[in-house]
Design an enzyme around this catalytic site. Structure first.
Site, PDB file in Angstrom:
ATOM      1  N   SER A   8       0.833  -1.205   0.000  1.00  0.00           N
ATOM      2  CA  SER A   8       0.000   0.000   0.000  1.00  0.00           C
ATOM      3  C   SER A   8       0.865   1.251   0.000  1.00  0.00           C
ATOM      4  CB  SER A   8      -0.918   0.013   1.222  1.00  0.00           C
ATOM      5  OG  SER A   8      -1.533   1.282   1.312  1.00  0.00           O
ATOM      6  N   HIS A  31      -1.075  -1.167  -4.207  1.00  0.00           N
ATOM      7  CA  HIS A  31      -2.377  -0.880  -3.604  1.00  0.00           C
ATOM      8  C   HIS A  31      -2.511   0.625  -3.399  1.00  0.00           C
ATOM      9  CE1 HIS A  31      -5.900  -2.100  -1.175  1.00  0.00           C
ATOM     10  NE2 HIS A  31      -5.560  -1.120  -0.346  1.00  0.00           N
ATOM     11  N   ASP A  33      -4.844   3.548  -1.960  1.00  0.00           N
ATOM     12  CA  ASP A  33      -5.964   3.835  -1.065  1.00  0.00           C
ATOM     13  C   ASP A  33      -6.532   5.215  -1.357  1.00  0.00           C
ATOM     14  OD1 ASP A  33      -6.160   1.508   0.690  1.00  0.00           O
ATOM     15  OD2 ASP A  33      -4.142   2.055   1.355  1.00  0.00           O
ATOM     16  N   MET A  35      -9.210   7.929  -0.434  1.00  0.00           N
ATOM     17  CA  MET A  35     -10.085   8.304   0.695  1.00  0.00           C
ATOM     18  C   MET A  35     -10.593   9.729   0.476  1.00  0.00           C
ATOM     19  SD  MET A  35      -7.881   6.898   3.915  1.00  0.00           S
ATOM     20  CE  MET A  35      -6.969   5.347   3.855  1.00  0.00           C
ATOM     21  N   HIS A  64      -8.301   0.855  -4.156  1.00  0.00           N
ATOM     22  CA  HIS A  64      -9.250   0.575  -3.077  1.00  0.00           C
ATOM     23  C   HIS A  64      -9.971   1.882  -2.765  1.00  0.00           C
ATOM     24  CE1 HIS A  64      -9.660  -0.495   1.513  1.00  0.00           C
ATOM     25  NE2 HIS A  64     -10.820  -0.463   0.898  1.00  0.00           N
ATOM     26  N   MET A  66     -12.202   4.072  -0.811  1.00  0.00           N
ATOM     27  CA  MET A  66     -12.897   4.320   0.453  1.00  0.00           C
ATOM     28  C   MET A  66     -13.570   5.678   0.322  1.00  0.00           C
ATOM     29  SD  MET A  66      -9.917   2.819   2.873  1.00  0.00           S
ATOM     30  CE  MET A  66      -8.767   2.975   1.508  1.00  0.00           C
ATOM     31  N   MET A 135     -11.544  -6.151   5.159  1.00  0.00           N
ATOM     32  CA  MET A 135     -10.761  -5.219   5.971  1.00  0.00           C
ATOM     33  C   MET A 135     -10.433  -5.876   7.310  1.00  0.00           C
ATOM     34  SD  MET A 135     -10.238  -2.460   4.221  1.00  0.00           S
ATOM     35  CE  MET A 135      -9.325  -1.716   5.572  1.00  0.00           C
ATOM     36  N   PHE A 141      -6.907   4.530   8.013  1.00  0.00           N
ATOM     37  CA  PHE A 141      -5.526   4.844   8.371  1.00  0.00           C
ATOM     38  C   PHE A 141      -4.635   3.610   8.281  1.00  0.00           C
ATOM     39  CE2 PHE A 141      -8.390   7.687  10.554  1.00  0.00           C
ATOM     40  CZ  PHE A 141      -7.876   8.928  10.215  1.00  0.00           C
ATOM     41  N   GLY A 143      -1.113   1.574   9.594  1.00  0.00           N
ATOM     42  CA  GLY A 143      -0.432   1.397  10.879  1.00  0.00           C
ATOM     43  C   GLY A 143      -1.296   0.965  12.039  1.00  0.00           C
ATOM     44  N   ASP A 173      -6.644  -6.662   4.176  1.00  0.00           N
ATOM     45  CA  ASP A 173      -6.055  -5.319   4.167  1.00  0.00           C
ATOM     46  C   ASP A 173      -6.151  -4.706   5.555  1.00  0.00           C
ATOM     47  OD1 ASP A 173      -5.197  -2.763   3.584  1.00  0.00           O
ATOM     48  OD2 ASP A 173      -6.916  -2.228   2.337  1.00  0.00           O
ATOM     49  N   GLY A 174      -4.972  -4.416   6.137  1.00  0.00           N
ATOM     50  CA  GLY A 174      -4.926  -3.733   7.430  1.00  0.00           C
ATOM     51  C   GLY A 174      -4.167  -4.533   8.463  1.00  0.00           C
ATOM     52  N   GLY A 175      -3.035  -3.996   8.908  1.00  0.00           N
ATOM     53  CA  GLY A 175      -2.271  -4.658   9.960  1.00  0.00           C
ATOM     54  C   GLY A 175      -1.615  -5.957   9.528  1.00  0.00           C
ATOM     55  N   SER A 196       2.607  -0.409   6.131  1.00  0.00           N
ATOM     56  CA  SER A 196       3.770  -0.159   6.997  1.00  0.00           C
ATOM     57  C   SER A 196       4.772  -1.301   6.991  1.00  0.00           C
ATOM     58  CB  SER A 196       3.336   0.139   8.445  1.00  0.00           C
ATOM     59  OG  SER A 196       1.953   0.064   8.602  1.00  0.00           O
TER      60      SER A 196
HETATM   61  C1  DX5 Z   1      -6.531   1.357   5.522  1.00  0.00           C
HETATM   62  C2  DX5 Z   1      -6.053   1.041   4.126  1.00  0.00           C
HETATM   63  C3  DX5 Z   1      -4.919   0.093   4.083  1.00  0.00           C
HETATM   64  C4  DX5 Z   1      -3.663   0.596   4.733  1.00  0.00           C
HETATM   65  C5  DX5 Z   1      -2.933  -0.585   5.281  1.00  0.00           C
HETATM   66  O1  DX5 Z   1      -7.741   2.013   5.455  1.00  0.00           O
HETATM   67  O2  DX5 Z   1      -7.096   0.494   3.349  1.00  0.00           O
HETATM   68  O3  DX5 Z   1      -4.655  -0.300   2.739  1.00  0.00           O
HETATM   69  O4  DX5 Z   1      -2.802   1.257   3.861  1.00  0.00           O
HETATM   70  O5  DX5 Z   1      -1.841  -0.127   6.001  1.00  0.00           O
HETATM   71  P1  DX5 Z   1      -1.118  -1.081   7.072  1.00  0.00           P
HETATM   72  O6  DX5 Z   1      -0.585  -2.241   6.306  1.00  0.00           O
HETATM   73  O7  DX5 Z   1      -0.065  -0.193   7.636  1.00  0.00           O
HETATM   74  O8  DX5 Z   1      -2.169  -1.478   8.058  1.00  0.00           O
HETATM   75 ZN    ZN Z   2      -6.565  -0.407   1.363  1.00  0.00          ZN
END
Ligand code: DX5
Ligand code: ZN
Length: 220
Positions: A8, A31, A33, A35, A64, A66, A135, A141, A143, A173-175, A196
């Site tokens: 991402s 990826h 994002d 927003m 993606h 959002m 998700m 966000f 991290g 996606d996420g963490g 991250s």
């Molecule tokens: C969050 C995004 C993710 C984000 C993931 O809303 O959709 O794609 O960049 O970031 P990490 O891998 O740091 O959780």
């Molecule tokens: Zn994403």
């Protein structure tokens, strides 16, 4: 299921996006994002940046969205050259039409579900889809801490997809990092977004290799 890694760029340096794309030549996707300050409480980038990035890298873009009005905007991301465009189930008002428009522009069509959104109500939509994005944090966000509560849904999604022929990719996606990716792969995910864990590493390319190896081990 072949493991695919989609770093991402949310965690990359926005002032040097072409260089950041070049830093991950072993990525399957980039990826992106998008927003809009409405669907999520954060603002990132939109169509002009996707168009510019499309010209700056050969890596396919995994957009993606959002955003509050994906029905209005999603087809334009496909037209801008994104290889995959994912809309949120919670935001789309006419998902069938929008997913068909994405495909008509030649992109893969994805549907994203927030952690608290169940997958079962979308079973009839599977023929319209190329990917389900689950998700594993609340969107908005990078991290954030991985939510293990989503893993049972990853399993149910893999089972649903299997019953429908196994053609659809399951993205998380996420963490997602070296510690959590194994649990996702074991539960049935095959496309892994990592922000991250890739761009926070001193060697982003090596981080992708590590993630891919960990996911492949867990699948086996
Ligand atoms: C969050 C995004 C993710 C984000 C993931 O809303 O959709 O794609 O960049 O970031 P990490 O891998 O740091 O959780
Ligand atoms: Zn994403």
């Amino acid at each position: 299921m072949a493991v695919q890694i989609s770093p991402s760029i949310l965690a990359a340096d926005f002032a040097r996006l072409a260089d950041e794309a070049a830093a991950v030549p072993n990525a399957d996707w980039l990826h992106v994002d998008v927003m809009d300050y409405h669907f999520v409480p954060n603002l990132t980038l939109g169509l002009p940046v996707v168009e510019a990035l499309r010209k700056a890298t050969a890596t396919p873009l995994d957009c993606h969205l959002m955003i509050a009005d994906p029905d209005r905007w999603a087809p334009q991301y496909a037209e801008a050259g994104a290889g995959s465009v994912t809309i949120h189930a919670e935001a789309a008002k006419a998902p069938v039409r929008t997913l068909r428009e994405i495909r008509a522009q030649g992109a893969r069509a994805g549907l994203a579900l927030n952690p608290a959104t169940a997958v079962e109500p979308y079973e009839d939509l599977l023929p319209e889809l190329d990917m389900l994005l689950l998700m594993t944090v609340e969107p908005g966000f990078g991290g954030q801490k991985f939510l293990d509560m989503v893993l049972p849904k990853v399993r149910r999604t893999r089972e649903l997809v299997r019953r429908h022929g196994g053609r659809i990719w399951v993205q998380v996606d996420g963490g997602v990092d070296a510690e959590t990716i194994g649990r996702c792969a074991e539960a049935g995910a095959d496309v892994f977004v990592a922000g991250s864990a890739v761009y926070g590493a001193s060697d982003p390319g090596a981080a992708i290799d590590e993630l891919r190896a960990a996911a492949t081990r867990a699948q086996a």
